[in-house]
Design a protein around this motif. Structure first.
Motif, PDB file in Angstrom:
ATOM      1  N   ARG A   1      35.582  42.127  39.537  1.00  0.00           N
ATOM      2  CA  ARG A   1      37.093  42.420  39.432  1.00  0.00           C
ATOM      3  C   ARG A   1      37.357  42.873  37.899  1.00  0.00           C
ATOM      4  O   ARG A   1      38.107  43.995  37.895  1.00  0.00           O
ATOM      5  CB  ARG A   1      37.925  41.165  39.653  1.00  0.00           C
ATOM      6  CG  ARG A   1      39.436  41.396  39.319  1.00  0.00           C
ATOM      7  CD  ARG A   1      40.172  42.312  40.374  1.00  0.00           C
ATOM      8  NE  ARG A   1      41.414  42.497  40.037  1.00  0.00           N
ATOM      9  CZ  ARG A   1      42.340  43.677  40.405  1.00  0.00           C
ATOM     10  NH1 ARG A   1      41.541  44.620  41.333  1.00  0.00           N
ATOM     11  NH2 ARG A   1      43.383  43.550  40.224  1.00  0.00           N
ATOM     12  N   TYR A   2      36.695  42.327  37.063  1.00  0.00           N
ATOM     13  CA  TYR A   2      37.049  42.972  35.605  1.00  0.00           C
ATOM     14  C   TYR A   2      36.598  44.376  35.514  1.00  0.00           C
ATOM     15  O   TYR A   2      37.217  45.482  34.751  1.00  0.00           O
ATOM     16  CB  TYR A   2      36.486  41.958  34.531  1.00  0.00           C
ATOM     17  CG  TYR A   2      37.174  40.574  34.034  1.00  0.00           C
ATOM     18  CD1 TYR A   2      38.486  41.077  33.585  1.00  0.00           C
ATOM     19  CD2 TYR A   2      36.450  39.443  34.261  1.00  0.00           C
ATOM     20  CE1 TYR A   2      39.178  39.794  33.130  1.00  0.00           C
ATOM     21  CE2 TYR A   2      37.089  38.395  34.008  1.00  0.00           C
ATOM     22  CZ  TYR A   2      38.380  38.449  33.400  1.00  0.00           C
ATOM     23  OH  TYR A   2      39.463  37.524  33.147  1.00  0.00           O
ATOM     24  N   ARG A   3      35.565  44.562  36.155  1.00  0.00           N
ATOM     25  CA  ARG A   3      34.948  46.060  36.207  1.00  0.00           C
ATOM     26  C   ARG A   3      35.943  46.839  36.797  1.00  0.00           C
ATOM     27  O   ARG A   3      36.190  48.127  36.252  1.00  0.00           O
ATOM     28  CB  ARG A   3      33.424  45.870  36.728  1.00  0.00           C
ATOM     29  CG  ARG A   3      32.403  45.730  35.997  1.00  0.00           C
ATOM     30  CD  ARG A   3      31.042  46.149  36.331  1.00  0.00           C
ATOM     31  NE  ARG A   3      30.828  45.536  37.771  1.00  0.00           N
ATOM     32  CZ  ARG A   3      30.231  44.255  38.014  1.00  0.00           C
ATOM     33  NH1 ARG A   3      29.769  43.824  36.783  1.00  0.00           N
ATOM     34  NH2 ARG A   3      30.151  43.959  39.141  1.00  0.00           N
TER      35      ARG A   3
ATOM     36  N   VAL B   1      47.962  42.132  33.731  1.00  0.00           N
ATOM     37  CA  VAL B   1      47.601  41.506  35.086  1.00  0.00           C
ATOM     38  C   VAL B   1      46.210  40.789  34.941  1.00  0.00           C
ATOM     39  O   VAL B   1      45.862  39.828  35.185  1.00  0.00           O
ATOM     40  CB  VAL B   1      47.820  42.464  36.124  1.00  0.00           C
ATOM     41  CG1 VAL B   1      47.197  41.957  37.350  1.00  0.00           C
ATOM     42  CG2 VAL B   1      49.258  42.917  36.434  1.00  0.00           C
ATOM     43  N   GLY B   2      45.478  41.596  34.108  1.00  0.00           N
ATOM     44  CA  GLY B   2      44.011  41.053  34.129  1.00  0.00           C
ATOM     45  C   GLY B   2      43.822  39.861  33.097  1.00  0.00           C
ATOM     46  O   GLY B   2      42.794  39.054  33.676  1.00  0.00           O
ATOM     47  N   LEU B   3      44.668  39.717  32.480  1.00  0.00           N
ATOM     48  CA  LEU B   3      44.887  38.519  31.181  1.00  0.00           C
ATOM     49  C   LEU B   3      45.344  37.322  31.927  1.00  0.00           C
ATOM     50  O   LEU B   3      45.114  36.491  31.609  1.00  0.00           O
ATOM     51  CB  LEU B   3      45.151  38.970  29.937  1.00  0.00           C
ATOM     52  CG  LEU B   3      44.432  40.016  29.182  1.00  0.00           C
ATOM     53  CD1 LEU B   3      45.565  40.490  27.772  1.00  0.00           C
ATOM     54  CD2 LEU B   3      43.226  39.315  28.856  1.00  0.00           C
ATOM     55  N   GLN B   4      46.144  37.561  32.935  1.00  0.00           N
ATOM     56  CA  GLN B   4      46.919  36.588  33.344  1.00  0.00           C
ATOM     57  C   GLN B   4      46.052  35.392  34.156  1.00  0.00           C
ATOM     58  O   GLN B   4      46.245  34.032  34.165  1.00  0.00           O
ATOM     59  CB  GLN B   4      48.055  36.704  34.330  1.00  0.00           C
ATOM     60  CG  GLN B   4      49.012  37.689  33.683  1.00  0.00           C
ATOM     61  CD  GLN B   4      50.371  38.119  34.555  1.00  0.00           C
ATOM     62  OE1 GLN B   4      50.044  38.074  35.759  1.00  0.00           O
ATOM     63  NE2 GLN B   4      51.239  38.631  33.951  1.00  0.00           N
TER      64      GLN B   4
ATOM     65  N   GLU C   1      41.793  34.234  35.815  1.00  0.00           N
ATOM     66  CA  GLU C   1      40.337  34.462  35.441  1.00  0.00           C
ATOM     67  C   GLU C   1      39.882  35.182  36.568  1.00  0.00           C
ATOM     68  O   GLU C   1      40.323  35.064  37.762  1.00  0.00           O
ATOM     69  CB  GLU C   1      39.805  32.993  35.526  1.00  0.00           C
ATOM     70  CG  GLU C   1      40.138  32.187  34.113  1.00  0.00           C
ATOM     71  CD  GLU C   1      39.155  32.808  32.883  1.00  0.00           C
ATOM     72  OE1 GLU C   1      38.656  33.495  33.286  1.00  0.00           O
ATOM     73  OE2 GLU C   1      39.663  32.532  31.782  1.00  0.00           O
ATOM     74  N   HIS C   2      39.045  36.177  36.546  1.00  0.00           N
ATOM     75  CA  HIS C   2      38.474  36.846  37.443  1.00  0.00           C
ATOM     76  C   HIS C   2      36.941  37.213  37.476  1.00  0.00           C
ATOM     77  O   HIS C   2      36.529  36.637  36.317  1.00  0.00           O
ATOM     78  CB  HIS C   2      39.144  38.380  37.404  1.00  0.00           C
ATOM     79  CG  HIS C   2      40.633  38.477  37.232  1.00  0.00           C
ATOM     80  ND1 HIS C   2      41.127  38.453  38.788  1.00  0.00           N
ATOM     81  CD2 HIS C   2      41.588  38.748  36.347  1.00  0.00           C
ATOM     82  CE1 HIS C   2      42.653  38.639  38.493  1.00  0.00           C
ATOM     83  NE2 HIS C   2      42.768  38.754  36.775  1.00  0.00           N
ATOM     84  N   SER C   3      36.483  37.575  38.357  1.00  0.00           N
ATOM     85  CA  SER C   3      35.041  37.736  38.775  1.00  0.00           C
ATOM     86  C   SER C   3      34.703  38.861  37.631  1.00  0.00           C
ATOM     87  O   SER C   3      35.543  39.748  37.436  1.00  0.00           O
ATOM     88  CB  SER C   3      34.636  37.845  39.888  1.00  0.00           C
ATOM     89  OG  SER C   3      35.172  39.185  40.698  1.00  0.00           O
TER      90      SER C   3
END
Length: 469
Positions: free
Chosen positions: A276-278, A266-269, A271-273
């Motif tokens: 959010r990545y943390r 889900v994280g790779l689908q 771009e996140h801030s």
């Protein structure tokens, strides 16, 4: 060279023992035969000597003679084989028969010779002939005479050698017959063992439910069959537990791994801030930490099962360990606004591995916190057990929760690995079903006991008792 098969070794042992017994029997038979022949010869000499006493007479000129006219009787001709000597009390030779000639039969007169009975003695003549001799004092015409009479023992030796030869000739035939019979008997006796071996070879990991047929439960082979069946039963039970354990481990490991993979995908689908990545990385690390804890617990259980865990015993007050464990778990209880109430006192010291025992108490307290409702009370009760003389025997702690309780038909399995009373419970409760299994092992490793009882009106009571020594 040692035979390869037990049947051959048993046959050799049987033949060897039979040969030894047969040799002892031959020696005994020969000894008995020799004794009987000597006894017969001795009695024949006594009868002959009594006959001689009646045939001796003095001539008018004072010379001693023996009448020979009795030789007309065929049964008396055996007397011609005797050796005879008649002496005066002073040792002068008065008469020697023709067979003895000039040889001496016994040498000088011994003290008390011929006075009592017909005691036999062995003597070797000058020509080397071995004889069995007897002596007797006889009064003839008022004059005392010492009569010595003997027979050669060579015929006895000849008959004994002939008897021994016959027995030795028969010995190989007897040994061959004994070996053949021993081989057949050993084969028949070992047939059940061969059948058990054949049956056992057919049992595989998929056929552990099969058992060896017990024909006679009272003999040694029946006992062996029962032992093997017991072993198969234990192996089957262990194999079944291992299959369940492997299945449960696979299921428990699959869940955090699937969660880590799902969160990562889900994280790779998109771009996140950075924030959010943390959060994504934090979620993955939580699952990794849970997975690491589970693996460490499994390693501890595996080492315990293999006996590789050594207990590092120290002496400490058990109540202090319980209070320390309550302090650790109280942080989790505060999140659910629960109250942990400790009652009872104990100053008893125990000799135990503090780390493993602390793990057991923490697991029991953690279990009570997880399954008790918010704002409930968890009671921890300490007590000592003493004998009639007041000597401390053990210390115990009871942990009461106000959870849903455990049905009676499931209480025996709560200490099994990965077992959960309600499989439908959500993962929010946490855990992998290993805490109670670890607690049970740790307590029993110290010679203690752990029991479970229901609590009225609801809840459960886990009691742990540890011996002082």
């Amino acid at each position: 060279m040692r035979p390869r098969y037990i049947r051959g070794r048993l046959t050799l042992w049987y033949a060897g023992i039979f040969g030894i017994v047969l040799a002892i029997y031959i020696c005994g038979a020969c000894g008995l035969q020799y004794w009987q022949l000597n006894d017969q010869l001795h009695h024949a000499e006594i009868e002959d000597l009594e006959t001689v006493e009646g045939l001796l007479y003095f001539t008018p000129d004072g010379r001693l003679h023996l009448r020979e006219d009795y030789h007309s009787h065929p049964q008396s001709r055996l007397l011609l084989d005797r050796y005879m000597e008649v002496l005066s009390p002073q040792g002068d030779v008065l008469l020697r028969n023709e067979r003895l000639g000039a040889m001496s039969l016994g040498g000088a007169i011994a003290q008390q010779e011929g006075n009592v009975g017909y005691a036999p003695r062995r003597w070797r003549l000058e020509d080397g002939t071995p004889v069995l001799a007897i002596s007797h004092i006889h009064i003839l015409d008022g004059k005392p005479l010492l009569i010595r009479l003997a027979y050669s023992t060579e015929p006895l030796r000849t008959r004994l050698l002939e008897f021994l030869g016959l027995l030795i000739l028969a010995m190989p035939i007897a040994l061959i017959a004994a070996a053949f019979a021993g081989y057949r008997v050993a084969g028949k006796a070992l047939n059940p063992l061969e059948e058990m071996a054949r049956r056992t070879e057919q049992i595989t990991a998929r056929r552990l439910n099969e058992r060896i047929v017990v024909e006679n439960p009272d003999d040694e082979f029946g006992h062996m069959a029962r032992v093997l069946n017991g072993l198969l039963a234990r192996l089957g039970e262990s194999f079944e537990k291992l299959q369940h354990f492997t299945s449960d481990v696979s299921h428990e490991l699959r869940t955090p791994l699937a969660s880590i993979r799902s969160v990562g995908e889900v994280g790779l689908q998109e771009e996140h801030s950075a924030e959010r990545y943390r959060d994504i990385i934090g979620s993955m690390l939580e699952e990794v930490a849970r997975l690491t804890g589970m693996i460490d617990t499994l390693l501890t259980i595996a080492q315990a099962d293999s006996g590789e865990v050594d207990l590092h015993r120290t002496t400490f007050v058990f109540a202090e360990l319980v209070q320390e464990s309550v302090t650790v778990v109280s942080v989790l209880a505060e999140d659910k606004k629960q109250n942990i109430l400790v009652t009872g006192e104990s100053e008893l010291e125990i000799s135990a591995d503090r780390g493993f025992l602390r793990m057991a108490v923490i697991n029991l307290l953690d279990n009570a916190v997880k399954y008790s409702p918010p704002e409930s009370t968890i009671r921890v009760t300490l007590r000592d057990h003493k004998d009639t003389e007041g000597t401390a025997e053990s210390v115990a702690v009871a942990i009461e929760d106000e959870g849903p309780g455990i049905p009676e038909d499931k209480r025996e399995r709560v200490f099994d690995r990965f077992y959960r009373v309600d499989e439908g419970r959500t993962r929010d409760v946490g855990g992998a079903g290993l805490g109670l299994a670890i607690a049970k092992w740790a307590v029993e490793a110290h010679g203690g006991t752990i029991t479970l009882k229901p609590r009225a009106p609801r809840g459960a009571i886990f009691s742990v008792e540890i011996p002082v020594r």
